[in-house]
Design an enzyme around this catalytic site. Structure first.
Site, PDB file in Angstrom:
ATOM      1  N   GLN A   1       5.101-102.759  46.759  1.00 52.48           N
ATOM      2  CA  GLN A   1       3.813-103.055  47.092  1.00 52.48           C
ATOM      3  C   GLN A   1       3.475-103.214  48.841  1.00 52.48           C
ATOM      4  O   GLN A   1       2.585-103.306  49.237  1.00 52.48           O
ATOM      5  CB  GLN A   1       3.098-104.094  46.390  1.00 52.48           C
ATOM      6  CG  GLN A   1       2.989-103.622  45.025  1.00 52.48           C
ATOM      7  CD  GLN A   1       2.230-104.674  44.247  1.00 52.48           C
ATOM      8  OE1 GLN A   1       2.966-105.644  43.827  1.00 52.48           O
ATOM      9  NE2 GLN A   1       0.949-104.726  43.949  1.00 52.48           N
TER      10      GLN A   1
ATOM     11  N   GLU B   1       6.662-108.483  34.297  1.00 52.30           N
ATOM     12  CA  GLU B   1       5.653-108.156  33.304  1.00 52.30           C
ATOM     13  C   GLU B   1       5.899-106.990  32.416  1.00 52.30           C
ATOM     14  O   GLU B   1       5.446-105.831  32.594  1.00 52.30           O
ATOM     15  CB  GLU B   1       4.248-107.965  34.213  1.00 52.30           C
ATOM     16  CG  GLU B   1       3.824-108.971  35.058  1.00 52.30           C
ATOM     17  CD  GLU B   1       2.608-108.691  35.592  1.00 52.30           C
ATOM     18  OE1 GLU B   1       1.967-107.461  35.834  1.00 52.30           O
ATOM     19  OE2 GLU B   1       1.603-109.812  36.113  1.00 52.30           O
TER      20      GLU B   1
ATOM     21  N   GLU C   1       2.386-115.848  39.288  1.00 51.99           N
ATOM     22  CA  GLU C   1       1.328-115.307  39.914  1.00 51.99           C
ATOM     23  C   GLU C   1       0.316-115.711  39.383  1.00 51.99           C
ATOM     24  O   GLU C   1      -0.271-115.983  38.462  1.00 51.99           O
ATOM     25  CB  GLU C   1       1.500-113.709  39.783  1.00 51.99           C
ATOM     26  CG  GLU C   1       2.632-112.987  40.244  1.00 51.99           C
ATOM     27  CD  GLU C   1       2.374-111.255  39.940  1.00 51.99           C
ATOM     28  OE1 GLU C   1       1.221-110.872  39.639  1.00 51.99           O
ATOM     29  OE2 GLU C   1       3.525-110.729  39.996  1.00 51.99           O
TER      30      GLU C   1
ATOM     31  N   HIS D   1      10.338-104.759  39.651  1.00 49.00           N
ATOM     32  CA  HIS D   1       8.895-104.723  39.787  1.00 49.00           C
ATOM     33  C   HIS D   1       8.344-103.521  39.866  1.00 49.00           C
ATOM     34  O   HIS D   1       7.719-103.232  40.933  1.00 49.00           O
ATOM     35  CB  HIS D   1       8.293-105.836  40.813  1.00 49.00           C
ATOM     36  CG  HIS D   1       7.127-106.458  40.854  1.00 49.00           C
ATOM     37  ND1 HIS D   1       6.593-107.800  40.810  1.00 49.00           N
ATOM     38  CD2 HIS D   1       5.708-105.727  40.649  1.00 49.00           C
ATOM     39  CE1 HIS D   1       5.450-107.936  40.905  1.00 49.00           C
ATOM     40  NE2 HIS D   1       4.902-106.514  40.643  1.00 49.00           N
TER      41      HIS D   1
HETATM   42  C1  PNW Z   1       0.128-107.867  38.289  1.00 48.99           C
HETATM   43  N1  PNW Z   1      -3.677-105.072  34.035  1.00 48.99           N
HETATM   44  O1  PNW Z   1       0.028-106.667  37.815  1.00 48.99           O
HETATM   45  C2  PNW Z   1       1.243-107.458  39.020  1.00 48.99           C
HETATM   46  O2  PNW Z   1       2.616-108.329  38.905  1.00 48.99           O
HETATM   47  C3  PNW Z   1       1.110-107.282  40.557  1.00 48.99           C
HETATM   48  O3  PNW Z   1       1.954-106.255  40.831  1.00 48.99           O
HETATM   49  C4  PNW Z   1      -0.289-106.971  40.621  1.00 48.99           C
HETATM   50  O4  PNW Z   1      -0.562-106.658  42.168  1.00 48.99           O
HETATM   51  C5  PNW Z   1      -1.271-108.038  40.327  1.00 48.99           C
HETATM   52  O5  PNW Z   1      -0.861-108.379  39.055  1.00 48.99           O
HETATM   53  C6  PNW Z   1      -2.557-107.793  40.359  1.00 48.99           C
HETATM   54  O6  PNW Z   1      -2.903-106.895  39.734  1.00 48.99           O
HETATM   55  C7  PNW Z   1      -1.083-106.346  36.944  1.00 48.99           C
HETATM   56  O7  PNW Z   1      -4.432-103.938  33.927  1.00 48.99           O
HETATM   57  C8  PNW Z   1      -1.785-105.010  36.921  1.00 48.99           C
HETATM   58  O8  PNW Z   1      -3.834-106.041  32.830  1.00 48.99           O
HETATM   59  C9  PNW Z   1      -2.615-104.581  36.026  1.00 48.99           C
HETATM   60  C10 PNW Z   1      -2.902-105.672  34.971  1.00 48.99           C
HETATM   61  C11 PNW Z   1      -2.216-106.739  34.599  1.00 48.99           C
HETATM   62  C12 PNW Z   1      -1.396-107.069  35.828  1.00 48.99           C
END
Ligand code: PNW
EC number: 3.2.1.21
Length: 445
Positions: free
Chosen positions: A26, A171, A356, A126
């Site tokens: 990112q 995640e 986070e 990640h």
């Molecule tokens: C997290 N969803 O991602 C990640 O760890 C980060 O890289 C990201 O930038 C941040 O949250 C904000 O989005 C997600 O669709 C992306 O539920 C998508 C989802 C959840 C977490």
């Protein structure tokens, strides 16, 4: 507008760590330093997958500007920095010979974090899976457990002596479900069989890497899981059952398996028939004890039963609460609820970090300043929730804001801005937002 938070450092336990988080793909720029292609490069190159067809080739140019970015962390008074190493940068082919330039970069980065008096928190994956491995099936291929453990050993061998805590995977729900069933992230599959395999292999890879790292003497090993409150859209028994299925897939599958409780029945009901043969024999490896748990929390979603859809037969519906620029409801109580639920349930006895929490906002750039009052309220209300959990005996050790910088927000490209620091992508100029100054002030009190 007042640029001040209600919360201050002195409201938290003495050793509590405040930090910010980022991820390699990112911010770094995947085009620099001899990195191999990752599945995000190819996913982004396929029209329709990412807003604006944006990719991470340059991103925030952090690969070249990392010292300036660490200076911003230090100047804000942060105690800790959570970053990830890129698999495709460290091992361009996914396995075999490492890219010396990539390892050198992380070596300098960790030293730079320490030199600024901050504590490094490492995340080993990640989401930048090397394309060479994606072509062999990626997370649907059982061999990924060994590939991943080998990669982790290489990174840890180089920088493990200087990091305070290491997370295997960021995640798993996004790695497996969002990417192989919902199709929103690379590799963009919508396939229950691929999803079931990925849901299992991501945990097998975690457990295999935990055991390999432990065998080499590593300590302070954990995983970062994301949690999202799953509420029923109505009081009907159908909607309540739909929310329970979502809760099982999202919030229970990973932590309960790691805690040695097996996979939840509400999820196995649909995934069971599609699981890799003999999966039961892997559950002991998956249950390798953690030293700490990372919790990512952003929002809640409302689920309505939808029998016209394939299992898990639900859809999400719009909720009534105020929303961020992602359209995500703002509900800080959910953070307190998850921390208590985890600490009193499957994460009993484990130190927890909020790894986070943050929001994308409609930041207003005016006369060289960036105003983001919504973000300040967001941070304050979630710090309140963290404090409430601590007051109720949750062993919460730290809080990392997502993210230090505006960055590549995956399928949303550069349009969504989560940063404490604004990035002008045309010039790569960094401008600390009002929330950065407010948080810095809070950390000085
Ligand atoms: C997290 N969803 O991602 C990640 O760890 C980060 O890289 C990201 O930038 C941040 O949250 C904000 O989005 C997600 O669709 C992306 O539920 C998508 C989802 C959840 C977490």
């Amino acid at each position: 507008m007042t640029d001040a938070l209600r919360n201050a450092r002195s409201d938290f336990p003495t050793d509590f760590l405040f930090g910010a988080a980022t991820a390699a793909y990112q911010i770094e720029g995947s085009g620099f330093g001899g990195a191999g292609a990752s599945h995000w490069d190819t996913f982004a190159a396929t029209p329709g997958n990412v807003a604006g067809a944006d990719d991470g080739a340059v991103a925030c140019d952090h690969y070249n500007r990392w010292q300036e970015d660490l200076d911003l962390m230090q100047a804000a008074g942060f105690d800790a920095y959570r970053f990830s190493t890129s698999w495709s940068r460290v091992m361009p082919e996914g396995t075999g010979r490492p890219n010396a330039e990539g390892l050198d970069f992380y070596d300098r980065l960790v030293d730079g974090v320490l030199a600024r008096g901050m504590t490094p928190f490492l995340t080993l994956y990640h989401w930048d899976l090397p394309s060479a491995l994606a072509m062999k099936g990626g997370w649907t291929n059982r061999d990924i457990a060994g590939w991943f453990a080998d990669y982790c050993a290489v990174v840890f061998d180089r920088i493990g002596d200087r990091v305070a805590a290491t997370a295997t995977i960021n995640e798993p729900w996004c790695v497996a479900w969002l990417s192989h069933f919902i199709g929103a992230h690379a590799p963009g599959l919508r396939d229950i069989r691929a999803a079931a395999h990925a849901m299992h292999h991501v945990l097998l890879a975690h457990g295999t890497a935990m055991q390999a790292l432990r065998a080499s003497g590593a300590k302070d090993l954990g995983i970062v899981l994301n949690f999202e409150t799953a509420s029923p859209a109505s009081d009907s028994s159908e909607d309540r059952a739909a929310a329970a299925r979502a809760d099982a897939i999202y919030n229970r599958w990973f932590i309960e398996a790691i805690a040695g409780q097996g996979y939840p029945a509400e999820a196995l009901e649909g995934l069971g028939p599609h699981m890799p043969a003999g999966w039961q024999a892997d559950m002991d490896t998956i249950a390798t004890p953690l030293d700490w748990l990372g919790v990512n929390y952003y929002t809640r979603a409302l689920y309505a039963a939808d029998p016209t859809r394939p299992w898990p037969r639900y859809r999400t519906v719009d909720g009534p609460l105020p929303k961020t620029a992602m359209g995500w409801e703002i509900r800080p109580e959910g953070l307190r609820e998850f921390l208590l639920r985890l600490a009193q349930g499957p994460a009993r006895g484990l130190p927890i970090y909020v790894t986070e929490n943050g929001m994308a906002g409609d930041d207003a750039v005016q006369d060289g300043a960036v105003h983001d009052p919504l973000r300040q309220g967001f941070i304050d209300s979630h710090l309140d929730a963290a404090r409430a959990a601590i007051a109720e005996d949750v062993d919460l050790r730290g809080f990392f804001y997502w993210s230090l910088l505006d960055n590549y927000e995956w399928a949303f490209g550069y349009d969504k801005r989560f940063g404490l620091v604004h990035v002008d992508y045309a010039t790569q100029a960094r401008t600390p937002k009002a929330s950065y100054h407010a948080l810095a002030h809070a950390l000085s009190r």
